[in-house]
Design an enzyme around this catalytic site. Structure first.
Site, mmCIF file in Angstrom:
data_model
loop_
_atom_site.group_PDB
_atom_site.id
_atom_site.type_symbol
_atom_site.label_atom_id
_atom_site.label_comp_id
_atom_site.label_asym_id
_atom_site.label_seq_id
_atom_site.Cartn_x
_atom_site.Cartn_y
_atom_site.Cartn_z
ATOM 1 N N GLY A 87 0.815 -1.198 0.000
ATOM 2 C CA GLY A 87 0.000 0.000 0.000
ATOM 3 C C GLY A 87 0.854 1.257 0.000
ATOM 4 O O GLY A 87 2.014 1.225 0.427
ATOM 5 N N GLN A 115 2.917 9.913 1.348
ATOM 6 C CA GLN A 115 4.269 9.355 1.306
ATOM 7 C C GLN A 115 5.066 9.811 0.089
ATOM 8 O O GLN A 115 6.288 9.671 0.064
ATOM 9 C CB GLN A 115 4.218 7.822 1.328
ATOM 10 C CG GLN A 115 3.672 7.262 2.627
ATOM 11 C CD GLN A 115 3.529 5.759 2.542
ATOM 12 O OE1 GLN A 115 2.510 5.254 2.099
ATOM 13 N NE2 GLN A 115 4.552 5.024 2.955
ATOM 14 N N CYS A 168 6.307 -0.415 6.625
ATOM 15 C CA CYS A 168 5.904 0.779 5.880
ATOM 16 C C CYS A 168 7.024 1.172 4.928
ATOM 17 O O CYS A 168 8.195 1.154 5.318
ATOM 18 C CB CYS A 168 5.629 1.910 6.865
ATOM 19 S SG CYS A 168 5.133 3.453 6.089
ATOM 20 N N LEU A 169 6.663 1.538 3.694
ATOM 21 C CA LEU A 169 7.684 1.936 2.725
ATOM 22 C C LEU A 169 8.431 3.196 3.172
ATOM 23 O O LEU A 169 9.549 3.437 2.729
ATOM 24 C CB LEU A 169 7.059 2.169 1.345
ATOM 25 C CG LEU A 169 6.529 0.908 0.632
ATOM 26 C CD1 LEU A 169 5.853 1.289 -0.678
ATOM 27 C CD2 LEU A 169 7.650 -0.095 0.384
ATOM 28 N N HIS A 219 -3.904 1.481 7.986
ATOM 29 C CA HIS A 219 -2.537 2.008 7.981
ATOM 30 C C HIS A 219 -2.416 3.174 6.983
ATOM 31 O O HIS A 219 -1.870 4.230 7.315
ATOM 32 C CB HIS A 219 -1.583 0.856 7.614
ATOM 33 C CG HIS A 219 -0.152 1.238 7.444
ATOM 34 N ND1 HIS A 219 0.859 0.731 8.236
ATOM 35 C CD2 HIS A 219 0.477 2.070 6.562
ATOM 36 C CE1 HIS A 219 2.021 1.242 7.855
ATOM 37 N NE2 HIS A 219 1.818 2.046 6.839
ATOM 38 N N GLU A 220 -2.948 2.976 5.778
ATOM 39 C CA GLU A 220 -2.828 4.015 4.741
ATOM 40 C C GLU A 220 -3.689 5.226 5.076
ATOM 41 O O GLU A 220 -3.299 6.366 4.821
ATOM 42 C CB GLU A 220 -3.201 3.461 3.361
ATOM 43 C CG GLU A 220 -2.394 2.254 2.884
ATOM 44 C CD GLU A 220 -0.893 2.440 2.975
ATOM 45 O OE1 GLU A 220 -0.410 3.589 2.870
ATOM 46 O OE2 GLU A 220 -0.179 1.437 3.164
ATOM 47 N N HIS A 226 -1.885 7.500 7.266
ATOM 48 C CA HIS A 226 -0.926 8.355 6.550
ATOM 49 C C HIS A 226 -1.597 9.656 6.105
ATOM 50 O O HIS A 226 -1.000 10.735 6.195
ATOM 51 C CB HIS A 226 -0.388 7.646 5.308
ATOM 52 C CG HIS A 226 0.789 6.745 5.571
ATOM 53 N ND1 HIS A 226 1.957 7.190 6.137
ATOM 54 C CD2 HIS A 226 0.976 5.425 5.311
ATOM 55 C CE1 HIS A 226 2.820 6.177 6.214
ATOM 56 N NE2 HIS A 226 2.247 5.091 5.732
HETATM 57 NI NI NI Z 1 3.009 3.184 5.518
#
Ligand code: NI
Length: 172
Positions: free
Chosen positions: A46, A51, A92-93, A134-135, A138
């Site tokens: 995701g 991000q 997480c990226l 989670h997203e 963000h």
């Molecule tokens: Ni993340």
């Protein structure tokens, strides 16, 4: 399509609150396509627009094993959340190579617009439910490490800063 630069924790821009998308136009579709390319390239499940330093309510996801089921959520809204909670290991990226356990609703129902701007509803459970929550965090400027203890978070912050410094040094 283009691959976008992913912000890394503790970049303060990750704490920006995203605004609603007013119209799903060509610009948003290009953003969605670039985010999908970026997510697949980074082997993530995701990615939120926050991000990639775009502060509008856009999320892309793919929680399938086959990596060919892209999900696009524009202006997502959780309309139902289970009282049952579940603890899962998250990554997480924006916080590469860091994984830890976070408690979230086991199931959520979310309403969003798709890439064409059409409204739809998604009933999410398992990894998809974790990913949606989670997203969506963000988009509110929240990174998953903020659920961890202050001590753990400080360690992660230090580790991430050091890693970024080392990488910059290697590039010189
Ligand atoms: Ni993340």
């Amino acid at each position: 399509m283009a691959r976008l630069n992913i912000l890394r924790y503790p970049d303060p821009r990750l704490h920006t609150v995203a605004r609603e998308v007013r119209e799903v136009d060509e610009r948003i579709r290009r953003l969605v396509d670039d985010m999908l390319e970026t997510m697949y390239d980074a082997e993530g499940v995701g990615l939120a627009a926050t991000q990639v330093d775009v502060h509008e309510r856009v999320i892309v996801m793919d929680t399938s094993d086959s990596r060919d089921r892209p999900l696009v959520l524009i202006n997502p809204r959780i309309v139902e959340a289970s009282t049952e909670m579940a603890v899962n290991e998250e990554g997480c990226l924006s916080v590469p190579q860091i994984y830890d356990r976070v408690e979230r609703h086991a199931r959520v129902t979310v309403q969003a617009l798709d890439r064409a701007g059409e409204p739809y509803e998604l009933q999410a459970e398992g990894l998809t439910s974790v990913c949606v929550q989670h997203e969506m965090d963000h988009l509110l400027g929240k990174v998953f490490v903020e659920y961890l203890s202050p001590l753990k978070r400080d360690r992660i912050r230090t580790k991430m800063l050091k890693r970024t410094r080392d990488e910059l040094q290697r590039m010189r």
